[in-house]
Design an enzyme around this catalytic site. Structure first.
Site, PDB file in Angstrom:
ATOM      1  N   LYS A  49       0.779  -1.153  -0.106  1.00  0.00           N
ATOM      2  CA  LYS A  49       0.149  -0.055  -0.027  1.00  0.00           C
ATOM      3  C   LYS A  49       0.871   1.218  -0.211  1.00  0.00           C
ATOM      4  CE  LYS A  49      -1.563   1.434   4.078  1.00  0.00           C
ATOM      5  NZ  LYS A  49      -1.391   2.834   4.402  1.00  0.00           N
ATOM      6  N   ASN A  50       1.965   1.181   0.909  1.00  0.00           N
ATOM      7  CA  ASN A  50       2.636   2.484   1.011  1.00  0.00           C
ATOM      8  C   ASN A  50       3.631   2.827  -0.129  1.00  0.00           C
ATOM      9  OD1 ASN A  50       1.020   3.210   3.249  1.00  0.00           O
ATOM     10  ND2 ASN A  50       2.647   2.475   4.934  1.00  0.00           N
ATOM     11  N   ARG A 120      -3.551  10.922   4.446  1.00  0.00           N
ATOM     12  CA  ARG A 120      -2.379  11.845   4.645  1.00  0.00           C
ATOM     13  C   ARG A 120      -1.479  11.453   3.518  1.00  0.00           C
ATOM     14  NH1 ARG A 120      -0.904  14.879   8.419  1.00  0.00           N
ATOM     15  NH2 ARG A 120       1.359  14.218   7.850  1.00  0.00           N
ATOM     16  N   CYS A 144      -3.847  13.270  12.783  1.00  0.00           N
ATOM     17  CA  CYS A 144      -4.526  11.995  12.623  1.00  0.00           C
ATOM     18  C   CYS A 144      -4.330  11.370  13.884  1.00  0.00           C
ATOM     19  CB  CYS A 144      -4.195  11.160  11.409  1.00  0.00           C
ATOM     20  SG  CYS A 144      -2.455  10.497  11.627  1.00  0.00           S
ATOM     21  N   ARG A 149       1.369  14.954  13.043  1.00  0.00           N
ATOM     22  CA  ARG A 149       2.062  14.541  11.654  1.00  0.00           C
ATOM     23  C   ARG A 149       1.906  15.730  10.959  1.00  0.00           C
ATOM     24  NH1 ARG A 149      -0.505   9.098   9.364  1.00  0.00           N
ATOM     25  NH2 ARG A 149       1.341   9.138   8.137  1.00  0.00           N
ATOM     26  N   PRO A 150       2.774  16.664  11.161  1.00  0.00           N
ATOM     27  CA  PRO A 150       3.157  18.032  10.372  1.00  0.00           C
ATOM     28  C   PRO A 150       3.634  17.703   8.965  1.00  0.00           C
ATOM     29  CG  PRO A 150       4.685  17.866  12.142  1.00  0.00           C
ATOM     30  CD  PRO A 150       3.895  16.683  12.379  1.00  0.00           C
ATOM     31  N   VAL A 151       3.793  18.721   8.161  1.00  0.00           N
ATOM     32  CA  VAL A 151       4.533  18.617   6.830  1.00  0.00           C
ATOM     33  C   VAL A 151       5.539  19.719   6.605  1.00  0.00           C
ATOM     34  CG1 VAL A 151       2.680  17.174   5.604  1.00  0.00           C
ATOM     35  CG2 VAL A 151       2.295  19.612   5.596  1.00  0.00           C
ATOM     36  N   ASP A 152       5.761  20.308   7.802  1.00  0.00           N
ATOM     37  CA  ASP A 152       6.850  21.137   7.607  1.00  0.00           C
ATOM     38  C   ASP A 152       7.992  21.120   7.095  1.00  0.00           C
ATOM     39  OD1 ASP A 152       7.151  19.460   9.906  1.00  0.00           O
ATOM     40  OD2 ASP A 152       8.716  21.030  10.525  1.00  0.00           O
ATOM     41  N   ASP A 336       5.152   0.444  11.705  1.00  0.00           N
ATOM     42  CA  ASP A 336       3.408   0.060  11.334  1.00  0.00           C
ATOM     43  C   ASP A 336       3.565  -1.499  11.905  1.00  0.00           C
ATOM     44  OD1 ASP A 336       3.208   2.440  10.423  1.00  0.00           O
ATOM     45  OD2 ASP A 336       3.727   1.754   8.229  1.00  0.00           O
ATOM     46  N   ILE A 358       8.632   6.838  16.898  1.00  0.00           N
ATOM     47  CA  ILE A 358       8.343   7.737  15.405  1.00  0.00           C
ATOM     48  C   ILE A 358       7.077   8.471  15.707  1.00  0.00           C
ATOM     49  CG2 ILE A 358       7.787   7.566  13.094  1.00  0.00           C
ATOM     50  CD1 ILE A 358      10.466   6.207  13.770  1.00  0.00           C
ATOM     51  N   ARG A 428      -8.715   0.066   4.861  1.00  0.00           N
ATOM     52  CA  ARG A 428      -7.723   1.171   4.188  1.00  0.00           C
ATOM     53  C   ARG A 428      -6.558   0.362   3.916  1.00  0.00           C
ATOM     54  NH1 ARG A 428      -6.771   6.278   7.634  1.00  0.00           N
ATOM     55  NH2 ARG A 428      -5.385   6.545   5.602  1.00  0.00           N
TER      56      ARG A 428
HETATM   57  C1  EPZ Z   1       4.678   7.058   6.558  1.00  0.00           C
HETATM   58  O1  EPZ Z   1       4.019   7.892   6.811  1.00  0.00           O
HETATM   59  C2  EPZ Z   1       3.737   5.849   6.118  1.00  0.00           C
HETATM   60  N1  EPZ Z   1       2.383   6.399   5.404  1.00  0.00           N
HETATM   61  C3  EPZ Z   1       3.369   5.535   7.911  1.00  0.00           C
HETATM   62  O2  EPZ Z   1       2.443   4.314   7.355  1.00  0.00           O
HETATM   63  C4  EPZ Z   1       4.390   5.039   8.453  1.00  0.00           C
HETATM   64  O3  EPZ Z   1       4.141   4.775   9.696  1.00  0.00           O
HETATM   65  C5  EPZ Z   1       5.539   6.050   8.453  1.00  0.00           C
HETATM   66  O4  EPZ Z   1       5.879   6.714   7.180  1.00  0.00           O
HETATM   67  C6  EPZ Z   1       6.777   5.835   9.074  1.00  0.00           C
HETATM   68  O5  EPZ Z   1       7.221   4.430   8.525  1.00  0.00           O
HETATM   69  C7  EPZ Z   1       2.712   6.041   4.042  1.00  0.00           C
HETATM   70  O6  EPZ Z   1       3.551   5.531   3.448  1.00  0.00           O
HETATM   71  C8  EPZ Z   1       1.297   6.514   3.370  1.00  0.00           C
HETATM   72  P1  EPZ Z   1       7.030  10.214   8.202  1.00  0.00           P
HETATM   73  P2  EPZ Z   1       4.691   9.510   6.797  1.00  0.00           P
HETATM   74  O7  EPZ Z   1       7.194  11.433   7.405  1.00  0.00           O
HETATM   75  O8  EPZ Z   1       5.488   9.579   5.758  1.00  0.00           O
HETATM   76  C9  EPZ Z   1       7.470  13.712  11.635  1.00  0.00           C
HETATM   77  C10 EPZ Z   1       0.617   2.991   7.797  1.00  0.00           C
HETATM   78  O9  EPZ Z   1      -0.292   2.520   8.984  1.00  0.00           O
HETATM   79  N2  EPZ Z   1       7.270  14.606  10.680  1.00  0.00           N
HETATM   80  O10 EPZ Z   1       8.276   9.119   7.837  1.00  0.00           O
HETATM   81  O11 EPZ Z   1       3.674  10.518   7.090  1.00  0.00           O
HETATM   82  C11 EPZ Z   1       6.083  12.739  11.636  1.00  0.00           C
HETATM   83  O12 EPZ Z   1       5.209  13.578  12.677  1.00  0.00           O
HETATM   84  C12 EPZ Z   1       1.048   4.441   8.068  1.00  0.00           C
HETATM   85  O13 EPZ Z   1       0.579   2.226   6.822  1.00  0.00           O
HETATM   86  C13 EPZ Z   1       7.696  15.942  10.882  1.00  0.00           C
HETATM   87  O14 EPZ Z   1       7.874  16.321  12.058  1.00  0.00           O
HETATM   88  O15 EPZ Z   1       5.700   9.367   7.978  1.00  0.00           O
HETATM   89  C14 EPZ Z   1       6.893  11.736  12.522  1.00  0.00           C
HETATM   90  O16 EPZ Z   1       6.916  11.602  13.785  1.00  0.00           O
HETATM   91  C15 EPZ Z   1       0.873   5.186   9.363  1.00  0.00           C
HETATM   92  N3  EPZ Z   1       7.582  16.692   9.842  1.00  0.00           N
HETATM   93  C16 EPZ Z   1       8.219  11.273  11.782  1.00  0.00           C
HETATM   94  O17 EPZ Z   1       8.331  12.678  11.017  1.00  0.00           O
HETATM   95  C17 EPZ Z   1       7.294  16.511   8.526  1.00  0.00           C
HETATM   96  O18 EPZ Z   1       7.327  17.249   7.787  1.00  0.00           O
HETATM   97  C18 EPZ Z   1       8.027  10.189  10.469  1.00  0.00           C
HETATM   98  O19 EPZ Z   1       7.142  10.532   9.827  1.00  0.00           O
HETATM   99  C19 EPZ Z   1       6.938  15.234   8.059  1.00  0.00           C
HETATM  100  C20 EPZ Z   1       7.286  14.236   9.221  1.00  0.00           C
END
Ligand code: EPZ
Length: 447
Positions: A49-50, A120, A144, A149-152, A336, A358, A428
């Site tokens: 999926k991811n 997201r 969520c 989960r910011p996107v900064d 995950d 995480i 999902r």
């Molecule tokens: C991906 O989410 C996966 N989702 C998640 O799977 C997975 O848990 C996660 O990676 C970690 O492996 C998809 O691929 C669709 P990150 P993502 O950016 O990319 C922080 C599932 O169950 N962060 O690696 O959103 C964030 O808050 C899902 O299938 C910032 O601070 O995760 C987290 O603490 C859930 N600022 C950490 O980084 C940002 O701009 C890692 O998040 C981006 C992220």
């Protein structure tokens, strides 16, 4: 491109229902599990999926067709992404596990709140739209259940490539400089799967070279990189924490096979570990979850690669042992699989500790597992799990995908009947979970 012989047109959102990928469960649907059966047999593993969600976004980078194979087309998250691509004006066609996307017909660069809020993963259209069209407007996804989960980091890194970004009325408004995004050296302050992917896609069409330092190394990123390379991108360093992308003027169509879902694989491994028995997981690999497999073996399971399949087993006379796990970016233990592993520790001999590094709020399965008789105490981002002799069936509910599946796993070993509410979350990310677990002997049904 060779089209699949029988294509179902998904180019209008109503067609989501036609294909059958649209949510089949309402929020009220439930799964009932009666515990106590060992699992034995074969489970086919779906495409990841991811990966699939990001590959769909990669299609935006070209006006030619991207044809994806081994797609988990029946997932609700895939349906949400189809809805978004369709809204943008892409032509999306699918049959079985094939999806063909043509973004030559895009009519808008705006990803609206109503679609983005559902998932997201849709923030991943930002980089490709900006790179190809020079502008994009994408709704902020918001928090969520598992954290804010910011996107900064996505935004800041795109700014480093010269984009002008403003946040207005809940939307990210991004504009590339005249002549397009510029290659840049970007150092991510924290490892992020999504930011690495968004920037890797954006950089493929930028002017000059981009270096992503402290990049994520998840297998999903390699898969996206391989697909982008097949589309004509120049990328080096996949699988390391430094990825170098040399921008090219345009990308073309490609055919790409999605890798197996390592989290689905790990989930069914843990299920078998909990119930005892032996299951062959078809078309998957242990290579993408080595750290989790090592811990499963320490806990008393056996896991081995057999050609294209994985065989997982636990002799019911070999008790599970309590062990400690800590989630980390790849190649560490994946967040995950944390909830599922915790479900297993609830019935192990002795105590184990789970530390989540995480996401800040990824223990929502704890109160529900406790309702089934688990002995868990949480201190900050760690949980101590003291194994109990047995869990008992209960009515439970969870608010995210992996927490929900952990409750199904607990139900497989609990005495009596467990009802898992809101299976919406399961749909999902797990294709046909009732059929797959039922096929290896679980007493499970949708209610
Ligand atoms: C991906 O989410 C996966 N989702 C998640 O799977 C997975 O848990 C996660 O990676 C970690 O492996 C998809 O691929 C669709 P990150 P993502 O950016 O990319 C922080 C599932 O169950 N962060 O690696 O959103 C964030 O808050 C899902 O299938 C910032 O601070 O995760 C987290 O603490 C859930 N600022 C950490 O980084 C940002 O701009 C890692 O998040 C981006 C992220």
């Amino acid at each position: 491109m060779n089209k699949p012989s029988k294509i179902i047109d998904l180019s209008h959102s109503a067609a989501l229902d036609v294909q059958g990928v649209a949510p089949s469960a309402s929020a009220l649907d439930k799964i009932k599990v009666i515990g106590g059966q060992q699992l034995n047999g074969i489970i086919p593993i779906s495409g990841a999926k991811n990966c699939a969600l990001k590959l769909m976004c990669a299609s935006i980078l070209t006006e030619e067709t991207l044809r994806l194979e081994n797609m988990p087309n029946s997932l609700r998250d895939i349906a949400s992404q189809v809805e978004l691509l369709d809204y943008l004006g892409c032509t999306v066609e699918g049959e079985g596990d094939i999806m063909a996307i043509n973004a030559g017909t895009i009519t808008t660069q705006t990803a609206p709140y109503d679609i983005v809020r559902k998932m997201r993963g849709s923030i991943l259209v930002l980089g490709p739209l900006l790179a190809r069209f020079g502008h994009a407007k994408v709704s902020l996804p918001g928090g969520c259940a598992i954290g804010t989960r910011p996107v900064d980091m996505h935004i800041k890194a795109l700014e480093e490539m010269g984009a002008q970004i403003t946040l207005e009325e809940g939307y990210i408004n991004a504009k590339a400089p005249k002549g397009g995004l510029q290659g840049a050296k970007i150092l991510f302050p924290k490892v992020s799967v999504g930011a690495t992917e968004n920037l890797m896609m954006a950089a493929t069409l930028a002017k000059g070279a981009t270096v992503l330092a402290n990049a994520a190394r998840e297998p999903e990123i390699n898969d996206l990189g391989e697909c982008l390379i097949a589309m004509g991108a120049k990328i080096e360093g996949l699988g390391t924490d430094t990825i170098r992308i040399e921008g090219v003027p345009s990308l073309g169509g490609a055919h790409h096979r999605v890798i197996a879902d390592r989290i689905e694989t790990g989930t069914y491994m843990i299920a078998t570990g909990m119930t005892g028995g032996q299951v062959r997981l078809e078309n998957t690999s242990i290579d993408h979850i080595n750290s989790a497999v090592a811990l499963m073996c320490q806990a008393g399971m056996s896991v081995e690669q057999d050609g294209l399949d994985v065989i997982v087993a636990r002799d019911i006379n070999t008790p599970l042992k309590g062990i400690d796990i800590m989630t980390e970016p790849h190649p560490g233990f994946p967040t995950d699989l944390q909830a599922q592993f915790m479900a297993m520790l609830t019935i192990a001999d002795g105590a184990g500790m789970v530390t989540e590094t995480i996401f800040e709020n990824r223990f929502m399965h704890v109160p529900e597992l406790s309702r089934m008789g688990a002995d868990i105490s949480v201190q900050g981002n760690s949980a101590i799990i003291r194994g109990v002799k047995k869990l008992t069936g209960a009515e439970v509910m969870a608010t995210d995908l992996r927490a929900s599946v952990a409750l199904v796993l607990a139900g497989l070993v609990a005495e009596g009947e467990t009802t898992v509410n809101r299976i919406y979350h399961l749909e999902r990310g797990y294709e046909n979970i009732v059929g797959k677990l039922g096929g290896v002997g679980a007493r499970i049904q949708k209610a």
